[in-house]
Write a protein that holds these residues in place. Structure first.
Motif, PDB file in Angstrom:
ATOM      1  N   GLY A 194       0.779  -1.236   0.000  1.00 36.72           N
ATOM      2  CA  GLY A 194       0.000   0.000   0.000  1.00 36.72           C
ATOM      3  C   GLY A 194       0.807   1.280   0.000  1.00 36.72           C
ATOM      4  O   GLY A 194       0.223   2.371   0.078  1.00 36.72           O
ATOM      5  N   ALA A 195       2.123   1.200  -0.097  1.00 36.73           N
ATOM      6  CA  ALA A 195       2.934   2.422  -0.100  1.00 36.73           C
ATOM      7  C   ALA A 195       2.697   3.223  -1.374  1.00 36.73           C
ATOM      8  O   ALA A 195       2.729   2.673  -2.475  1.00 36.73           O
ATOM      9  N   LYS A 196       2.458   4.515  -1.216  1.00 38.50           N
ATOM     10  CA  LYS A 196       2.315   5.425  -2.349  1.00 38.50           C
ATOM     11  C   LYS A 196       3.522   6.350  -2.470  1.00 38.50           C
ATOM     12  O   LYS A 196       3.700   6.987  -3.506  1.00 38.50           O
ATOM     13  N   GLU A 197       4.303   6.434  -1.420  1.00 37.12           N
ATOM     14  CA  GLU A 197       5.544   7.194  -1.465  1.00 37.12           C
ATOM     15  C   GLU A 197       6.640   6.328  -0.860  1.00 37.12           C
ATOM     16  O   GLU A 197       6.533   5.883   0.283  1.00 37.12           O
ATOM     17  N   LEU A 198       7.690   6.101  -1.617  1.00 36.52           N
ATOM     18  CA  LEU A 198       8.846   5.353  -1.128  1.00 36.52           C
ATOM     19  C   LEU A 198       9.958   6.346  -0.814  1.00 36.52           C
ATOM     20  O   LEU A 198      10.378   7.111  -1.685  1.00 36.52           O
ATOM     21  N   ARG A 199      10.432   6.332   0.413  1.00 33.74           N
ATOM     22  CA  ARG A 199      11.536   7.198   0.816  1.00 33.74           C
ATOM     23  C   ARG A 199      12.797   6.363   0.900  1.00 33.74           C
ATOM     24  O   ARG A 199      12.938   5.511   1.774  1.00 33.74           O
ATOM     25  N   ILE A 200      13.710   6.615  -0.025  1.00 34.70           N
ATOM     26  CA  ILE A 200      14.968   5.887  -0.090  1.00 34.70           C
ATOM     27  C   ILE A 200      15.938   6.547   0.886  1.00 34.70           C
ATOM     28  O   ILE A 200      16.289   7.712   0.724  1.00 34.70           O
ATOM     29  N   THR A 201      16.368   5.841   1.904  1.00 37.67           N
ATOM     30  CA  THR A 201      17.160   6.444   2.966  1.00 37.67           C
ATOM     31  C   THR A 201      18.495   5.722   3.156  1.00 37.67           C
ATOM     32  O   THR A 201      18.726   4.634   2.637  1.00 37.67           O
ATOM     33  N   GLY A 202      19.346   6.354   3.932  1.00 35.53           N
ATOM     34  CA  GLY A 202      20.653   5.815   4.279  1.00 35.53           C
ATOM     35  C   GLY A 202      21.502   6.932   4.854  1.00 35.53           C
ATOM     36  O   GLY A 202      21.142   8.110   4.761  1.00 35.53           O
ATOM     37  N   GLN A 203      22.623   6.583   5.456  1.00 39.03           N
ATOM     38  CA  GLN A 203      23.516   7.630   5.949  1.00 39.03           C
ATOM     39  C   GLN A 203      23.989   8.507   4.792  1.00 39.03           C
ATOM     40  O   GLN A 203      24.131   9.713   4.943  1.00 39.03           O
ATOM     41  N   ASP A 204      24.229   7.901   3.643  1.00 40.22           N
ATOM     42  CA  ASP A 204      24.645   8.636   2.443  1.00 40.22           C
ATOM     43  C   ASP A 204      24.252   7.791   1.247  1.00 40.22           C
ATOM     44  O   ASP A 204      24.969   6.871   0.848  1.00 40.22           O
TER      45      ASP A 204
END
Length: 414
Positions: free
Chosen positions: A166-176
């Motif tokens: 059900g995700a409509k926004e994917l936030r790609i994260t990480g320290q860098d």
């Protein structure tokens, strides 16, 4: 890690915003201080319901200004009457901006593991853990180590699972995020983003923080990926930290100012409109007045649409902690000057949106009967009286921009 103090006034909605702020700070490895005097940053979440309340908010802001080295003012009064705090040495901002502003220029430090999380319609996907930098002021390196990147296939499968859930926004994260794949001798971020955007479904993808030194070698390929994929928000967060090469060298940043400019110019060429988010640390121990002016000049030249201004604060076990620091007054004056310039620049961006019509994604509930939405460049659009329009998180719709505040716009469905 930073020590924070937070005070909340007003309704249950404000208390909910403070809980979200605290959750983000804790997830980034920060912890609550015993009081404002012991905190690296104090956060005042304000109310503006009646005149007496406003008077109390101003009084408390003045008190906190004297008790702490860094004050952030947010909440209803800060957003509706930001000019009321012009005589207070504080950074005034929207609730959503507070966690990043309180990071003190350090990389985010999420909890253990790199497992995805679904919060409402927002899927959070850490693509790697650790970084390749060794910044002299940052303690995060001691917690995370060097970058450790799961395979592209593993991350794509996690992204697909979030979309199917059900995700409509994917936030790609990480320290860098820019150094994803470096541990395997690859520069894999462009391919990863292309593969994620190829997943079937209607959703958007936001790339998280990427240091200029990490993305400079792939910035042209990366900009092309943005131009080719409508699912990608036209948004990058590349913290420059200073406009002075001398200061950047003392910080041990892996870029010079010209590399940062090259990244910006490339995205300007490839994209009709995009949002640049960047960070500045003011008052680094070796920063001279001339260095500060170089940072101010760069801010005015680049005119980023989102800016995090942080006063330098010493962290234990870092090399910068052993440097002779600048006085608190100098740091406050430089922070105030840059924050004022930031508000002018960002305010012009949102004011310029008024009258435009664009597709937005409703991401999460706002205050009262409002919702928070994002346009294709990840600029925030608030829709009030959302229930009247039948709008819920996850909905895509066309919105006309009707008004603006310094850090966001107002819109209505058309």
């Amino acid at each position: 890690m930073a020590r924070y103090h937070i005070e909340t006034y007003g309704c249950t909605s404000n208390r909910g915003e403070s809980r979200a702020i605290e959750s983000a700070l804790r997830d980034a490895g920060h912890y609550r201080a015993a009081g404002p005097a012991e905190a690296d940053v104090a956060i005042l979440n304000t109310c503006t319901v009646v005149e007496k309340t406003e008077t109390n908010m101003l009084r408390r802001a003045k008190e906190l200004e004297e008790e702490t080295t860094d004050l952030i003012v947010t909440g209803c009064m800060a957003l509706a009457q930001s000019e009321a705090f012009s005589d207070v040495d504080a950074r005034v901002m929207h609730w959503d901006e507070v966690p990043q502003a309180a990071l003190n220029g350090e990389c985010p430090t999420p909890g253990p593991g790199v497992e995805p999380v679904l919060e409402g319609v927002v899927g959070i996907l850490p693509i790697a853990r650790g970084c390749m930098s060794n910044c002299s002021y940052c303690i995060t390196k001691h917690a995370t180590g060097r970058v450790d990147s799961p395979t592209i296939e593993a991350n794509v499968e996690k992204a697909r699972a979030l979309v199917h859930a059900g995700a409509k926004e994917l936030r790609i994260t990480g320290q860098d995020t820019g150094v994803y794949g470096w541990d395997d001798g690859e520069r894999s971020l462009p391919e990863l983003l292309s593969r994620i955007c190829a997943i079937e479904g209607e959703f958007r993808v936001r790339l998280g923080m990427a240091n200029p030194g990490g993305i400079h070698g792939i910035h042209e390929e990366l900009a092309e990926v943005f131009a080719e994929n409508e699912k990608l928000y036209d948004f990058i967060h590349a913290p420059v930290q200073s406009g002075s090469d001398e200061v950047l060298e003392e910080m041990r940043r892996q870029h010079k100012v010209e590399k940062f400019r090259e990244i910006v110019k490339t995205f300007d060429r490839e994209l009709d409109h995009w949002t640049l988010s960047t960070d500045f640390i003011v008052g680094f121990p070796t920063e001279t007045e001339a260095d500060h002016e170089l940072s101010m000049d760069l801010l005015r030249e680049i005119r980023p649409e989102k800016v995090n201004v942080t006063r330098f604060s010493k962290r234990p076990k870092t090399d910068a902690a052993d440097m002779k620091g600048l006085g608190g007054t100098i740091k406050k004056e430089r922070s105030k000057a840059m924050s004022e310039a930031k508000r002018e620049i960002v305010g012009e961006v949102y004011e310029g949106m008024v009258g435009d019509t664009c597709e937005v994604l409703c991401v999460q509930p706002g205050t009262g009967d409002s919702v928070k939405c994002r346009d294709p460049a990840y600029r925030q659009v608030i829709v009030q009286n959302a229930s009247e329009y039948g709008i819920e998180p996850g909905d895509f719709f066309e919105a006309e921009i009707t008004a603006s505040q310094t850090m966001y716009a107002f819109g209505k469905p058309v």
